[in-house]
Scaffold this active site. Sequence first.
Site, PDB file in Angstrom:
ATOM      1  CE  LYS A   1      37.393  66.398  66.124  1.00  0.00           C
ATOM      2  NZ  LYS A   1      38.223  65.948  67.249  1.00  0.00           N
TER       3      LYS A   1
ATOM      4  CD  GLU B   1      35.191  59.769  70.622  1.00  0.00           C
ATOM      5  OE1 GLU B   1      35.199  58.586  70.225  1.00  0.00           O
ATOM      6  OE2 GLU B   1      36.021  60.619  70.240  1.00  0.00           O
TER       7      GLU B   1
ATOM      8  CB  SER C   1      40.319  72.732  63.894  1.00  0.00           C
ATOM      9  OG  SER C   1      39.444  73.479  64.712  1.00  0.00           O
TER      10      SER C   1
HETATM   11  C1  LIG Z   1      36.258  72.011  64.471  1.00  0.00           C
HETATM   12  C2  LIG Z   1      36.857  71.322  65.638  1.00  0.00           C
HETATM   13  N1  LIG Z   1      38.046  71.719  66.101  1.00  0.00           N
HETATM   14  C3  LIG Z   1      38.622  71.131  67.161  1.00  0.00           C
HETATM   15  C4  LIG Z   1      38.012  70.119  67.856  1.00  0.00           C
HETATM   16  C5  LIG Z   1      38.687  69.556  69.068  1.00  0.00           C
HETATM   17  O1  LIG Z   1      39.247  68.302  68.865  1.00  0.00           O
HETATM   18  P1  LIG Z   1      40.807  68.111  68.778  1.00  0.00           P
HETATM   19  O2  LIG Z   1      41.428  68.804  69.934  1.00  0.00           O
HETATM   20  O3  LIG Z   1      40.992  66.651  68.828  1.00  0.00           O
HETATM   21  O4  LIG Z   1      41.277  68.676  67.493  1.00  0.00           O
HETATM   22  C6  LIG Z   1      36.766  69.656  67.407  1.00  0.00           C
HETATM   23  C7  LIG Z   1      36.094  68.549  68.110  1.00  0.00           C
HETATM   24  O5  LIG Z   1      34.965  68.251  67.977  1.00  0.00           O
HETATM   25  C8  LIG Z   1      36.182  70.273  66.274  1.00  0.00           C
HETATM   26  O6  LIG Z   1      34.989  69.881  65.822  1.00  0.00           O
END
Ligand SMILES: Cc1ncc(COP(=O)(O)O)c(C=O)c1O
Lengths: 396, 257
Positions: free
Chosen positions: A89, A111, A377
Site C-alpha cells: 500500500k 478509507e 502483498s
Molecule cells: C496486505 C494486503 N493485501 C491486499 C489487500 C487488498 O487490496 P488490493 O486488492 O488493492 O491489493 C490489502 C488491503 O487492505 C492488504 O492489506
Amino acid sequence: MDYQVNKKGFYGEFGGAYIPEAMYPNIEELQSRYLDIMQSESFKKEFNELLRDYVGRPSPLYYARRLSERYGAKIYLKREDLNHTGSHKINNTIGQILIARQLGKTRIIAETGAGQHGVATATVCALMGIKCVVYMGALDVARQAPNVLRMKMLGAEVIPVESGNKTLKDATNGAMRDWINNPVDTHYIVGSVIGPHPYPDLVARLQSVISEEIRWQLKSHEGREEPDYVIACVGGGSNAAGAFYHFLDSPKVRLIGTEAAGLGADTPETAATLATGRPGVLHSCRSMLMQNEDGQITEPYSISAGLDYPGIGPMHANLFKTGRAEYMSITDQDALDAAFRLSLLEGIIPALESAHAFAVLEKRKFNPEDIVVVNVSGRGDKDMQTYIDVMKKGNE
Amino acid sequence: MNRIDQLFRNKKENVLSIYFTAGHPTLNSTVEIIKTLAQEGVDMIEIGIPFSDPVADGPVIQRSSQTALDNGMSLKLLFEQLRYIRKEVSIPLVLMGYLNPVLQYGVDAFCKKCAEIGIDGAILPDLPLDIFQEEYKTSFEQQGIHLIFLATPQTSDVRYRELDCQSGGFLYMVAASSITGAKTGFEEYQQKYFERIKDLNLSLPRVIGFGISTKDTFEHACRYANGAIIGSAFVNALEQEGSLKEKIQNYIRSIRS
Ligand SMILES: Cc1ncc(COP(=O)(O)O)c(C=O)c1O
C-alpha cells in the site's frame, strides 16, 4: 487488445467517473493533471528516492526452495511484505502524497479495510507533515486493532464508520462524504484501483513498480524477464494490478487473481465479486458488483478485512471479461491453511489477504519448468489475533 | 407539456418542493405522503428511491434509506405503488435516487415507466453530465422525462452555464459544500454564492436545496431562486410522534404560515 484505460477513463465497458457534481472540480483537476505531474522529472526523482530510501525498494524477488519442492515448479515470492509499513500500500501513498502536495492540498483523507492503507497513508502524512483523517468500518476497527493504534501513533485521526456492515465499503462511503464536505483543502488518497477515473489508472501506475522490478529481477535469476504465472490476491485489486501491469501485453504470462470466497462463493457469506456479481455503479465507477435484483449492494463477507469489498477495480472487471486474466475464489479455510503452510515451509507469516494468493498453489498443477511468481502483498503481524484464535481452536 | 415546465411558467417564486424517501417511515406510506403534501399546497415532490450506499447524503437520509430497504422497498415496488398516482395529484413528481438501481431496472424501461405513470423528472446525483449525454439522453428525451442536474458552491460560472443549458425543467442549486442535512442558517460563503449565481442570469428556473429546514431558511433561499427544496428536515419530521397526516400538515404549515 489494449488493457489500459482509454481517454475517457474506461477499461472496455468498465470504469468512468460517475461522480456527484460536488466532486467534479476535484476529479476534473486530478484528471487533467495527474499524468503531467507523474511524468515530470521532479516527481519521478522524489518518488524513486523515497521508494528506495524510505520504503526499502526494490523488494526482493525470493526463490522459495521448499515451496518449489512441494509444488514441483519454480516458485518466486515478490516480497511486498518487506516494505516499510508491511505491505504494497505504501507504493501508492508515497506517490499520492507527492501529487497532493503538488495540487496544494493541506489535508488528507483515506478509507481503509485491513488498516494497511490507513497506516501507509498516516505514515506519508507524518513524513510530509500533513493532517490525516482515516475512515474505517467499525467492525474492522475491532478486528484490525493493532493497525488502528499504529495510525493513531502516527498522528492520524481514525473515524469508525457505523453504517452497513461496518467494513471497507462503508469506510469508502465515509471518505467520499468527507470529500464532498471538504472540497477545497482536501485530497482523497484512494487505497486501491477503484473509485472514479483517474484513480484506477493512477493507483495502477504507482503500483506498477512491482512488475517492473519482477521483470529485471527474474532476468538475473532465470535469464528471462517473463514468468509463466503471476498470482496475486484481489480486494479492490491494487497489488494485483501492480503485479500484472508490465505483463498485460505478454499473452504467454498467465495472470491469476484470487478473490475472497469467504465461506464459499456459492453461499451468501462471500466477497467473490467476479464469481457472483453483475455490472453496476458503486463508488463512482462502473464495474462488477455484488448486488441484488433491485441494484442494492449486497454486504460482503471475508475473514480478511482487506478483501471484504463487494466490488472490484474496473481494470480487473475488464481483464476478467476479456479473459486476459483468470480469477479464482478462495475460501477463508483455504487461505488460513495456506498461511500456516507458508509460515512452516518458508518462515514467512503472510497477511490474510496475501494468503489467498498462496492457496492457488494447492489447486493448480504446474510443470517442473514453470516459473511462478506469487505476490506477497503484506505481512501477517496485523492478523496475529486471527491466527492465534485458529491455533487455539486447533489445540482444543 | 411537462408539469415541471408548467409549474415554473405559472409560478416564479416561493416554489416549495419536498423530498421524502419512499418506503419510510413505513413501506406503504408513499401514496398518503404524496396526497397530503399536495393537499397542503406543496408545489412539487421528490420521491426518493432508497439505495444501500447513498454517498451524497447525510445521516437523516442515510437512515431513512436503510429503513425503507429494511421495510422491503424497491424501485419495482415503488412503481407499483405509484401506478394510479395521477388519479390523485396533479403537481409535478420527480424521482430522486442513485444510478445503480435505475441501471439494474434498465434506463429505457425506467423512462418508459415514468412516462406511463406520469412522473415528470428524475434527479440522479451520480449520473454526471457527460455520461448522461453520451449514453442516456435519448432515452429520457423520447419519453419526455426531465433529467435535472445539480450544481454546487464549487461549480464554476462556466460549468454553471453548461449545466443550465443541459438540465431539464430546472437547475438544482445545492446550497452548501456538503452532503444533505438540515442546517439552521446560511454562512457567508453561501450568501456570496447565491448572489454570484443570481447575477449569472441563467435561463432555467433555479431551486435551492440541501440544508433548508425552517420558514426562515426557506424564505431566505427563495430570495435568490425560484424556490427551495426541503429534504432531511421533512424526513426528520416524519419520524416524530403522531399520525402521518398530522405530522405532514404541521411541518408544511410551519414553513408556509
Ligand atoms: C496486505 C494486503 N493485501 C491486499 C489487500 C487488498 O487490496 P488490493 O486488492 O488493492 O491489493 C490489502 C488491503 O487492505 C492488504 O492489506
